[in-house]
Design a protein around this motif. Structure first.
Motif, PDB file in Angstrom:
ATOM      1  N   CYS A  59      30.729 -29.002  -9.476  1.00 42.20           N
ATOM      2  CA  CYS A  59      30.014 -28.887 -10.747  1.00 42.20           C
ATOM      3  C   CYS A  59      30.159 -30.195 -11.515  1.00 42.20           C
ATOM      4  CB  CYS A  59      30.577 -27.738 -11.581  1.00 42.20           C
ATOM      5  SG  CYS A  59      29.632 -27.525 -13.101  1.00 42.20           S
ATOM      6  N   ASN A 116      29.055 -30.390 -14.845  1.00 47.94           N
ATOM      7  CA  ASN A 116      28.725 -30.109 -16.241  1.00 47.94           C
ATOM      8  C   ASN A 116      29.868 -30.361 -17.227  1.00 47.94           C
ATOM      9  OD1 ASN A 116      25.920 -29.286 -16.125  1.00 47.94           O
ATOM     10  ND2 ASN A 116      26.695 -27.673 -14.786  1.00 47.94           N
ATOM     11  N   CYS A 166      31.979 -28.551 -18.912  1.00 54.54           N
ATOM     12  CA  CYS A 166      32.182 -27.755 -20.118  1.00 54.54           C
ATOM     13  C   CYS A 166      33.640 -28.017 -20.516  1.00 54.54           C
ATOM     14  CB  CYS A 166      31.959 -26.279 -19.826  1.00 54.54           C
ATOM     15  SG  CYS A 166      30.285 -25.988 -19.197  1.00 54.54           S
ATOM     16  N   ASN A 171      25.862 -23.773 -10.900  1.00 52.89           N
ATOM     17  CA  ASN A 171      24.687 -23.925 -11.753  1.00 52.89           C
ATOM     18  C   ASN A 171      23.469 -24.042 -10.834  1.00 52.89           C
ATOM     19  OD1 ASN A 171      22.637 -24.693 -13.457  1.00 52.89           O
ATOM     20  ND2 ASN A 171      23.607 -26.594 -14.137  1.00 52.89           N
ATOM     21  N   SER A 230      20.166 -26.218 -11.150  1.00 48.36           N
ATOM     22  CA  SER A 230      20.047 -27.661 -10.919  1.00 48.36           C
ATOM     23  C   SER A 230      20.063 -27.988  -9.426  1.00 48.36           C
ATOM     24  CB  SER A 230      21.134 -28.429 -11.677  1.00 48.36           C
ATOM     25  OG  SER A 230      22.395 -28.160 -11.122  1.00 48.36           O
ATOM     26  N   HIS A 275      22.564 -21.676 -15.757  1.00 47.09           N
ATOM     27  CA  HIS A 275      23.035 -22.371 -16.962  1.00 47.09           C
ATOM     28  C   HIS A 275      21.878 -22.428 -17.963  1.00 47.09           C
ATOM     29  CE1 HIS A 275      24.901 -25.064 -19.695  1.00 47.09           C
ATOM     30  NE2 HIS A 275      25.901 -25.350 -18.898  1.00 47.09           N
ATOM     31  N   LYS A 285      21.058 -24.318 -20.199  1.00 44.07           N
ATOM     32  CA  LYS A 285      20.433 -25.624 -20.466  1.00 44.07           C
ATOM     33  C   LYS A 285      19.430 -25.990 -19.374  1.00 44.07           C
ATOM     34  CE  LYS A 285      23.919 -28.726 -18.394  1.00 44.07           C
ATOM     35  NZ  LYS A 285      23.230 -29.264 -17.231  1.00 44.07           N
ATOM     36  N   ASP A 286      19.537 -25.373 -18.193  1.00 44.65           N
ATOM     37  CA  ASP A 286      18.686 -25.764 -17.063  1.00 44.65           C
ATOM     38  C   ASP A 286      17.722 -24.681 -16.594  1.00 44.65           C
ATOM     39  OD1 ASP A 286      19.762 -28.374 -16.736  1.00 44.65           O
ATOM     40  OD2 ASP A 286      21.549 -27.503 -15.822  1.00 44.65           O
ATOM     41  N   ARG A 334      28.356 -27.305 -24.075  1.00 46.09           N
ATOM     42  CA  ARG A 334      27.423 -26.489 -23.303  1.00 46.09           C
ATOM     43  C   ARG A 334      25.999 -27.050 -23.343  1.00 46.09           C
ATOM     44  NH1 ARG A 334      28.531 -23.121 -19.342  1.00 46.09           N
ATOM     45  NH2 ARG A 334      27.004 -21.556 -19.977  1.00 46.09           N
ATOM     46  N   LYS A 335      25.688 -27.909 -24.298  1.00 47.50           N
ATOM     47  CA  LYS A 335      24.389 -28.597 -24.341  1.00 47.50           C
ATOM     48  C   LYS A 335      23.186 -27.694 -24.608  1.00 47.50           C
ATOM     49  CE  LYS A 335      25.767 -32.614 -21.620  1.00 47.50           C
ATOM     50  NZ  LYS A 335      26.776 -32.341 -20.584  1.00 47.50           N
TER      51      LYS A 335
END
Ligand code: SAH
Ligand code: SF4
Ligand code: F3S
Length: 420
Positions: free
Chosen positions: A144, A146, A148, A189, A192, A222, A224-225, A261-262
């Protein structure tokens, strides 16, 4: 020879334990369900929360005790703790014979074979008939990227890598040939996923072409994606289940930002609306962390309110646990244990209440379920949204079949129905 395997952690670990078991079976090593009956004891570990690591330590304590009277037993530790603190495990538990780190996972069976002098008489994936499961996991990504701020996964699983789409298709096809009816695609995730020109949507479309495969699920998404295109595909591709696991973590924008977390809560709510518009019967499930550093009563109230309003089909709630190396570990762990417990309990009570209400509202409806298990004349099945349904079995051949069921009764985590 036989082995006992204890698996702690996420579906990815379960998937890897299954695969290892399968590989061991090709060496003539069979599975036992009691530690005391095993020559080879394997522990697949998780580092996500301090509590997960505590579980591993107490298991190793028991395994070590057993080994004192049975010195020929081999003890093997794999998984995320092996990566994070393999050395410490070796130092604390002298009885451990082998540590397998994440990057060696594909060679795990060879390392065990070396250690235990196993002779491979038939190394072939076709031995899969030993595991006649209706639902099978397929890993599509590792690692991953990301970061977080609370999460240890990027440190124990490394960079995000998408696996070759053809390998994924081949593995899925083989599992279906051997009886699987539902494939669950796994990645930290999945939204992505990208392998060369292949994104997650093209991957699913390809998997959906496998004859005899009835259902596709995937996790984790996720926020955001998660794209509109994916939502559209879920709505039109009939094999994709009406279920999405979409971890929210918190509904306070301040906390979401500190978690890295965006996305904002507004974005999350938009996704929920779009999903429900496109797929009216969808069940949205989530993960929530309570007591993140700096989470005030007001921040928590926002999350509590969101849980009340969104009405998740189910949720996991965790008390924040500081993890070494993560960014949040440097933030003061400001919420007392007692308060974390209180917030945890409040979310859990609310979500259980909602879950019971949703289940009750399903009584009288017709659901398409997939029969996953038959035991003592009872079929254990699941709706497209992921709820468990129990049905009286009149035909053993129903295993692995889609059945239409009228829901007669609802309990907290399960439904009871009759086949139409
Ligand atoms: N990749 C997935 C989840 C991986 S871990 C995702 O991003 O959703 C599963 C869940 O464990 C997370 O969603 C989070 O809610 C929880 N979790 C992760 N780290 C934690 C920590 N340090 N303390 C408490 N809960 C944590
Ligand atoms: Fe951890 Fe975030 Fe990656 Fe999920 S997306 S595994 S929570 S770093
Ligand atoms: Fe745990 Fe590793 Fe999964 S830390 S949650 S087993 S990726």
């Amino acid at each position: 020879m036989n082995y006992f395997i204890e698996t702690i952690g996420c579906q990815m670990n379960m998937c890897e334990s299954d695969k290892l078991g399968l590989a061991l079976s090709t060496y003539g090593v069979s599975k036992v369900n009691i530690l005391q009956e095993a020559n080879i004891v394997i522990l697949n570990t998780c580092s996500i929360r301090a509590q997960s690591e505590q579980k591993a330590f107490s298991f190793l304590g028991r395994a070590e005790e057993f080994k004192q009277d049975n010195p020929n037993t081999k003890i093997i530790v794999m998984g995320c703790m092996a990566e994070r603190i393999g050395f410490e495990i070796k130092r604390r538990f002298k009885s451990v014979d082998l540590i397998i780190v994440s990057k060696d996972i594909d060679n795990a069976v060879f390392k065990i074979a070396d250690l235990c002098n196993l002779y491979n008489y038939n190394y072939s994936f076709n031995k899969i008939e030993d595991f006649p499961n209706i639902i099978r996991y397929v890993t599509i990504m590792r690692g991953c990227d990301n970061y977080c701020s609370y999460c240890v996964v990027p440190f124990v699983r490394g960079r995000e890598i998408s696996l070759n789409d053809l390998d994924i298709l081949e593995e899925s096809s083989l599992l279906v040939k051997k009886g699987a009816k539902e494939i669950m695609l796994l990645g930290q995730n999945v939204n992505s996923y990208r392998y060369k020109d292949f994104n997650f949507i093209s991957l699913i479309k390809n998997i959906a072409t496998i004859n005899d495969l009835e259902r596709i699920r995937f996790m984790t998404n996720h926020p955001k994606d998660l794209s509109d295109e994916l939502i559209g595909m879920m709505a039109t591709e009939s094999k994709v289940c009406s279920h999405i696991h979409l971890p929210m973590q918190s509904a306070s924008n301040k906390i979401l930002k500190a978690m890295n977390r965006k996305y904002s809560y507004g974005h999350y709510i938009d996704l929920v609306k779009k999903l429900r518009m496109a797929i009216p019967d969808i069940s949205i499930t989530t993960d929530i962390i309570v007591g993140f550093p700096g989470e005030t009563k007001e921040d928590f109230e926002e999350t509590f309110k969101a849980v009340k309003e969104i009405r998740f089909g189910g949720l996991y709630v965790f008390r924040y646990s500081p993890r070494p190396n993560t960014k949040a570990a440097n933030m003061p762990d400001s919420v007392s244990l007692e308060e974390k417990k209180r917030r945890h309990r409040l979310i859990l009570e609310e979500s259980n209440k909602i879950s019971v209400e949703i289940a009750a509202s399903m009584v009288g409806s017709t659901q398409q379920v997939l029969a996953e298990k038959i035991e003592n004349g009872i079929i254990e099945a699941r709706t497209r949204g992921g709820r468990k349904v129990f049905v009286k079995c009149s035909n053993e051949k129903d295993l692995g079949r889609h059945l239409n069921v009228t829901i007669k009764e609802a309990k907290i985590n399960s439904l009871f129905g009759n086949i139409i």
